[in-house]
Design an enzyme around this catalytic site. Sequence first.
Site, PDB file in Angstrom:
ATOM      1  N   GLY A   1       7.794 -19.283  36.934  1.00 42.82           N
ATOM      2  CA  GLY A   1       6.585 -20.023  37.540  1.00 42.82           C
ATOM      3  C   GLY A   1       6.678 -19.066  38.917  1.00 42.82           C
ATOM      4  N   THR A   2       7.527 -18.503  39.331  1.00 42.02           N
ATOM      5  CA  THR A   2       7.105 -17.559  40.533  1.00 42.02           C
ATOM      6  C   THR A   2       6.344 -16.777  40.529  1.00 42.02           C
ATOM      7  OG1 THR A   2       9.382 -18.030  41.513  1.00 42.02           O
ATOM      8  CG2 THR A   2       8.520 -16.160  42.130  1.00 42.02           C
TER       9      THR A   2
ATOM     10  N   ASN B   1       8.531 -31.067  43.224  1.00 47.93           N
ATOM     11  CA  ASN B   1       9.897 -30.808  42.820  1.00 47.93           C
ATOM     12  C   ASN B   1      10.960 -31.599  43.311  1.00 47.93           C
ATOM     13  OD1 ASN B   1       8.837 -28.635  44.669  1.00 47.93           O
ATOM     14  ND2 ASN B   1      10.888 -28.079  44.823  1.00 47.93           N
TER      15      ASN B   1
ATOM     16  N   GLN C   1       6.717 -28.672  37.511  1.00 46.20           N
ATOM     17  CA  GLN C   1       7.496 -29.869  37.530  1.00 46.20           C
ATOM     18  C   GLN C   1       6.764 -30.794  36.587  1.00 46.20           C
ATOM     19  OE1 GLN C   1      10.590 -30.306  37.994  1.00 46.20           O
ATOM     20  NE2 GLN C   1      11.023 -28.560  39.600  1.00 46.20           N
TER      21      GLN C   1
ATOM     22  N   SER D   1       6.706 -22.900  33.832  1.00 46.37           N
ATOM     23  CA  SER D   1       8.008 -22.443  33.625  1.00 46.37           C
ATOM     24  C   SER D   1       8.847 -22.814  32.358  1.00 46.37           C
ATOM     25  CB  SER D   1       8.806 -22.354  35.044  1.00 46.37           C
ATOM     26  OG  SER D   1       9.905 -21.716  34.896  1.00 46.37           O
TER      27      SER D   1
ATOM     28  N   HIS E   1      12.057 -22.889  31.719  1.00 44.07           N
ATOM     29  CA  HIS E   1      13.265 -23.518  31.877  1.00 44.07           C
ATOM     30  C   HIS E   1      13.115 -25.000  32.554  1.00 44.07           C
ATOM     31  CE1 HIS E   1      14.249 -22.733  36.284  1.00 44.07           C
ATOM     32  NE2 HIS E   1      13.240 -22.181  36.430  1.00 44.07           N
TER      33      HIS E   1
ATOM     34  N   THR F   1       6.860  -5.063  28.158  1.00 44.02           N
ATOM     35  CA  THR F   1       6.909  -5.283  26.916  1.00 44.02           C
ATOM     36  C   THR F   1       7.314  -7.011  26.787  1.00 44.02           C
ATOM     37  OG1 THR F   1       7.957  -3.221  26.392  1.00 44.02           O
ATOM     38  CG2 THR F   1       8.685  -4.993  24.833  1.00 44.02           C
TER      39      THR F   1
ATOM     40  N   CYS G   1      19.324 -23.248  52.237  1.00 41.43           N
ATOM     41  CA  CYS G   1      20.346 -22.553  52.983  1.00 41.43           C
ATOM     42  C   CYS G   1      19.752 -21.249  53.476  1.00 41.43           C
ATOM     43  CB  CYS G   1      21.776 -22.375  52.294  1.00 41.43           C
ATOM     44  SG  CYS G   1      23.230 -22.201  53.500  1.00 41.43           S
TER      45      CYS G   1
HETATM   46  N1  PLP Z   1       7.319 -24.189  41.417  1.00 43.72           N
HETATM   47  C1  PLP Z   1       7.970 -25.218  41.598  1.00 43.72           C
HETATM   48  C2  PLP Z   1       7.487 -26.661  41.857  1.00 43.72           C
HETATM   49  C3  PLP Z   1       9.331 -25.255  41.073  1.00 43.72           C
HETATM   50  O1  PLP Z   1       9.926 -26.430  41.022  1.00 43.72           O
HETATM   51  C4  PLP Z   1       9.811 -24.055  40.649  1.00 43.72           C
HETATM   52  C5  PLP Z   1      11.365 -23.898  40.486  1.00 43.72           C
HETATM   53  O2  PLP Z   1      11.992 -24.514  40.838  1.00 43.72           O
HETATM   54  C6  PLP Z   1       9.107 -22.907  40.774  1.00 43.72           C
HETATM   55  C7  PLP Z   1       7.656 -22.965  41.129  1.00 43.72           C
HETATM   56  C8  PLP Z   1       9.487 -21.450  40.102  1.00 43.72           C
HETATM   57  O3  PLP Z   1       9.781 -21.485  38.905  1.00 43.72           O
HETATM   58  P1  PLP Z   1      10.849 -20.334  38.267  1.00 43.72           P
HETATM   59  O4  PLP Z   1      12.156 -20.882  38.551  1.00 43.72           O
HETATM   60  O5  PLP Z   1      10.388 -20.314  37.114  1.00 43.72           O
HETATM   61  O6  PLP Z   1      10.331 -19.056  38.875  1.00 43.72           O
END
Ligand code: PLP
Length: 425
Positions: free
Chosen positions: A102-103, A184, A212, A232, A234, A270, A358
């Site tokens: 996602g990032t 999230n 999310q 994403s 996971h 890759t 944190c």
């Molecule tokens: N965007 C949202 C709303 C998320 O909740 C998260 C992960 O917590 C991300 C982006 C980032 O995704 P990733 O962990 O796959 O980089």
Amino acid sequence: MAPSLNPGEDRACDISGVAYLAVYSYPELRAMARIYLDHNATTPVDPAVVDAMLPFLSGEFGNASSIHTFGQRARAAVEAAREQVAWLLNARPQEIVFTSGGTESDNHAIFGIVQPLLESSPKAHIVTTAIEHEAVLNTCQALEKQGASVSFLPVSRAGLVDLGALRAAIRPETALITVMHANNELGTIQGLGEIGRIAAERDIYFHSDAVQSAGKTPIDVPALQLDLLSISAHKLYGPKGVGALYVKSGSRLRQFLYGGHHQRGFRPGTENVSGIVGLGKAAELARASLAGDTARMASLRDKLESGLLARVPDCRVNGAGAPRTPNTTNLTFCGIEGEALVIALDLKGLACSTGAACSSGAVEPSHVLTAIGLPASEARASVRFSLGRHTSEAEIDAALEMVRAAVAQLRSLSPTYQKPASAHH
Ligand code: PLP
């Protein structure tokens, strides 16, 4: 953007470190059956996803770019996964780019639209919201340093963007609207259809972070008039470190990484074949089980929520006035520290989380909860429970008692907490 802390209110982060050390030093604590209500942080990999991935971690090890049979089998698996992801989003397979999660998808979408514009005109403008994930917020802030201007729209008490404010924020130089689908921390779902209409009317690129919402609520990219969308693996019972970016055909999106010719040179590197196969299988499962999962999770989430409101005095649900993902509830338990409650529940065998970050040795209240108007003390007293496909009714029953007991215990230790006069707990 970062919420400021009052001097003297800093909480040392290593408190949680000490507690975790205590948990993991005792084998009996490690061995007990644990309840996992933190699916918005990450989900377990579905057994069917593991089965789909395993061959690509052993015999089917080919590089998807190789022209021999090993490579062609890997290529076929990657392209099948592209179709599965496209099916989840109602996109076309050629509009799906695999990423590291996602990032990266968020970074690629936002930098990819705005950075080329900054080179020709230093006035590019982005409209986003105050409750985005850091992957969007910090990317927008990085572009601000490069000369872009950014409107961080406020949200209502329920966590929703005001469409009038969104319209008013648009300028002639607005290049991108990026608004997350589901939040999230709260689970609140924004009305992307209406935002898509506004973006299309003004001919502005529209991106949404759907990390999310994918797998929890239907997504139809053409119907929502999206140009770009991030997911994403996971968060939808797939593996970590792999995701996808939907890029509508014809979008002028600059590539983010430079390298070889993988994914038509647009996203070189890759291919993570096993991860991509896992994402594809997870997307297929999510689409197939969406309706059933949604109904079951919503009824368990509602049971947890109403059970806590009935058992625990002085507790409130955040974002309850908005449409929400079926698995998420965020509650404020007045008079306690959310971090302390998370640790107390972990010691009892229940995993949940706070949205607090944190940083620099202090726990900062969640930017999402302060954006919906919670004072810092209430934001710090809030905890998120996020259910999953495999959460059972028995786990919810056990969680209700664990939370009731932990909150009562923490409040009894608090020198400042005053029981409400009407409470008989
Ligand atoms: N965007 C949202 C709303 C998320 O909740 C998260 C992960 O917590 C991300 C982006 C980032 O995704 P990733 O962990 O796959 O980089």
